[in-house]
Motif scaffolding. Structure first.
Motif, PDB file in Angstrom:
ATOM      1  N   SER A 330       0.824  -1.214   0.000  1.00 24.32           N
ATOM      2  CA  SER A 330       0.000   0.000   0.000  1.00 24.32           C
ATOM      3  C   SER A 330       0.851   1.254   0.000  1.00 24.32           C
ATOM      4  N   GLU A 344     -12.855  -0.473  -4.570  1.00 29.18           N
ATOM      5  CA  GLU A 344     -12.651   0.824  -5.236  1.00 29.18           C
ATOM      6  C   GLU A 344     -13.899   1.706  -5.206  1.00 29.18           C
ATOM      7  N   LYS A 382      -8.765   0.023  -1.242  1.00 27.86           N
ATOM      8  CA  LYS A 382      -8.451   1.212  -0.453  1.00 27.86           C
ATOM      9  C   LYS A 382      -8.291   0.761   0.995  1.00 27.86           C
ATOM     10  N   ALA A 389      -8.224   7.269   3.177  1.00 30.16           N
ATOM     11  CA  ALA A 389      -8.061   6.106   2.301  1.00 30.16           C
ATOM     12  C   ALA A 389      -6.785   6.205   1.477  1.00 30.16           C
ATOM     13  N   ASP A 391      -4.217   3.913  -1.414  1.00 26.76           N
ATOM     14  CA  ASP A 391      -4.256   2.832  -2.398  1.00 26.76           C
ATOM     15  C   ASP A 391      -3.538   1.596  -1.881  1.00 26.76           C
TER      16      ASP A 391
END
Length: 408
Positions: A330, A344, A382, A389, A391
Motif C-alpha cells: 500500500s 474501489e 483502499k 483512504a 491505495d
C-alpha cells in the motif's frame, strides 16, 4: 507467536527511552513489571542492551542497541539469535499419543516419519483456531510440541481436558511440560555454518522441518530446522542451565555477525515471510481454511475428518470460505491491525490484521481478511489509516522469498 503491534511497540519504546534520563528513568518506566516471569537469559539481555517489555506475561527484549530496521536486515544478511523461551514446549508419550493428538489437530500425524515435523493448528468444535503449533514426531510413541506463550494456559487446559477423557476410555498417553528447558531460535544465512562449529552432527543432512536430539556446545539439545523468519535456521531446546553459555558461544563463533534480536524485528521478519501471528491473523473464530493453511490439513484428514470442528472445515474445503487472508502492499502510512479495507467503490470488504513498513523491501506490507472474490492477486483496494483512504493492492505472500533448507 501471539501478540500485536510489536513493531509499533518497539518504535514507541525507543522514542520513550530517548526522552528519559538514561541513568534511572528508563528503569522506573519498567519498574512496575517486576511481577513478570523472566527467562534464564533475562540478565544476559539487559547486560547486552536489551530493552525489556511485558509480553504474554514475560519480560522480553523488544530490541537491543540496533534499531528494529537494522536488526531485521541483519537477520536476512547474516543472522539473528532470539530468546523464545517464553514459548511452551512439551512432550506427549505413550502408544496412543498419535491417535490422541489427531483428535485435536488438523495434521496427518500418523504419516509423519520419526524425526520430522510440521506446522499445524489446534481447532475447537466450530473449526476455529485455538493455536498454531509446530509438532514433531520424535518416535511413534513420542511427540514434541511447541505452543505460543500467550496461548499456553488455554492450550494446556484444552489438551488436559481431552487427555482425561481419552485416558478414561483406556487410551495410553501422558505428557511432560519442558519447563526445565529454554528455547533459542537461530535464524539467517550464517545459522548453519555457525552452529556447525558447536556440534559433531552433520547439519547439512538435517533439512527443513526435521528434528534431532544431539549435543550442542556440550549440552543435550532438541534441534529442529525451522523458524519464524522465512530464513534458514534452527530452534534449539537446551537445558536451562546451559542456555546462557550456548547463546554466548553462538555469538562468539559468528564473530559479531549474528546479533541478539528482539521481538520487534521478529514481528517484521515474520510479516515479510507472510507468516501468521496468533492473536492478530488467527483467532478462535478463524478457521485454518480462511487463514490460508489448507496445505496443513493432511490429505487423509480431508477425507476422514476426525478432529474437532472437522465438519465446518471440510464444508469450507468443499464450498470455499466466505473470507480469506491475503497480503497487501500500500501507499501512505503503514496499515495497522484493524485498518478497514474497502473496494474501489468504497464498500467495506475486510480488515487488516497485521501491517507495517518492511525494512527489507522499503515499502508498506500487510495482511488482512477480505470477502472471497476480492482475494485475487492484483485486486485494487483502499486501506483506511487514521480515517484517510490510501491505495492498496492484493499481493502474493511471502513478500520476501523464503530460504528454507530443503533436500534437492
Amino acid at each position: 507467536m501471539r501478540g500485536g503491534g510489536l513493531w509499533q511497540l518497539g518504535q514507541s519504546i525507543t522514542r520513550r527511552l530517548a526522552q528519559v534520563d538514561k541513568k534511572g528513568a528508563g528503569r522506573r518506566y519498567f519498574a512496575s513489571e517486576a511481577e513478570l516471569k523472566k527467562t534464564v537469559l533475562y540478565d544476559f539481555h539487559v547486560a547486552n542492551g536489551g530493552k525489556m517489555v511485558p509480553f504474554a506475561g514475560w519480560g522480553m527484549p523488544i530490541q537491543y542497541k540496533d534499531s528494529i530496521m537494522e536488526s531485521t536486515v541483519n537477520c536476512r544478511q547474516n543472522g539473528s539469535l532470539f530468546d523464545v523461551s517464553h514459548m511452551c514446549g512439551f512432550s506427549l508419550k505413550g502408544k496412543d499419543c498419535i491417535p490422541f493428538l489427531e483428535k485435536l489437530v488438523i495434521a496427518d500425524v500418523a504419516a509423519l516419519t520419526p524425526g520430522t515435523g510440521t506446522l499445524t493448528v489446534f481447532t475447537n468444535e466450530k473449526g476455529g483456531a485455538i493455536d498454531d503449533s509446530v509438532i514433531t514426531k520424535v518416535q511413534n510413541d513420542h511427540m514434541y510440541i511447541v505452543v505460543n506463550a500467550g496461548c499456553r494456559d488455554k492450550d494446556l487446559a484444552h489438551i488436559e481436558e481431552h487427555m482425561k477423557a481419552f485416558k478414561a476410555k483406556g487410551g495410553d498417553v501422558s505428557w511432560h511440560i519442558h519447563d526445565e528447558r529454554s528455547l533459542l531460535a537461530l535464524q539467517g544465512p550464517l545459522a548453519a555454518p555457525v552452529l556447525q562449529h558447536l556440534t559433531k552432527d552433520d547439519l547439512s543432512k538435517l533439512y527443513f522441518g526435521e528434528f534431532r536430539m544431539t549435543d550442542i556446545n556440550g549440552a543435550h539439545c532438541y534441534i529442529t530446522r525451522t523458524g519464524y523468519t522465512g530464513e534458514d535456521g534452527f530452534e534449539i531446546s537446551v537445558p536451562s542451565e546451559n542456555a546462557v553459555d550456548l547463546a554466548k558461544a553462538i555469538l562468539e563463533k559468528s564473530e559479531g555477525k549474528i546479533r541478539l534480536t528482539g521481538l520487534g524485528a521478529r514481528d517484521s521478519l515474520r510479516l515479510e515471510a507472510g507468516l501468521c501471528l496468533y492473536g492478530n491473523d488467527m483467532e478462535q473464530h478463524i478457521t485454518p481454511v480462511e487463514a490460508g493453511l489448507t496445505w496443513a490439513i493432511g490429505k487423509r484428514r480431508k477425507a476422514e475428518g476426525g478432529f474437532l470442528g472437522a465438519e465446518v472445515i471440510l464444508k469450507q474445503l468443499a464450498e470455499g470460505p466466505k473470507i480469506r487472508l491475503v497480503g497487501f502492499t500500500s501507499t501512505g502510512p503503514p496499515p495497522r491491525s484493524h485498518s478497514e479495507i474497502q473496494d474501489e467503490k468504497g464498500t467495506t470488504i475486510g480488515e487488516i490484521t497485521s501491517g507495517g513498513f518492511s525494512p527489507c523491501l522499503k515499502k508498506n506490507i500487510a495482511m488482512g481478511y477480505v470477502k472471497s472474490g476480492s482475494h485475487k492477486a492484483g485486486t485494487k483496494a483502499k486501506i483506511l489509516v487514521r480515517g484517510k483512504a490510501y491505495d492498496g493492492v492484493v499481493t502474493k505472500k511471502p513478500f520476501v522469498p523464503t530460504k528454507y533448507y530443503k533436500s534437492s
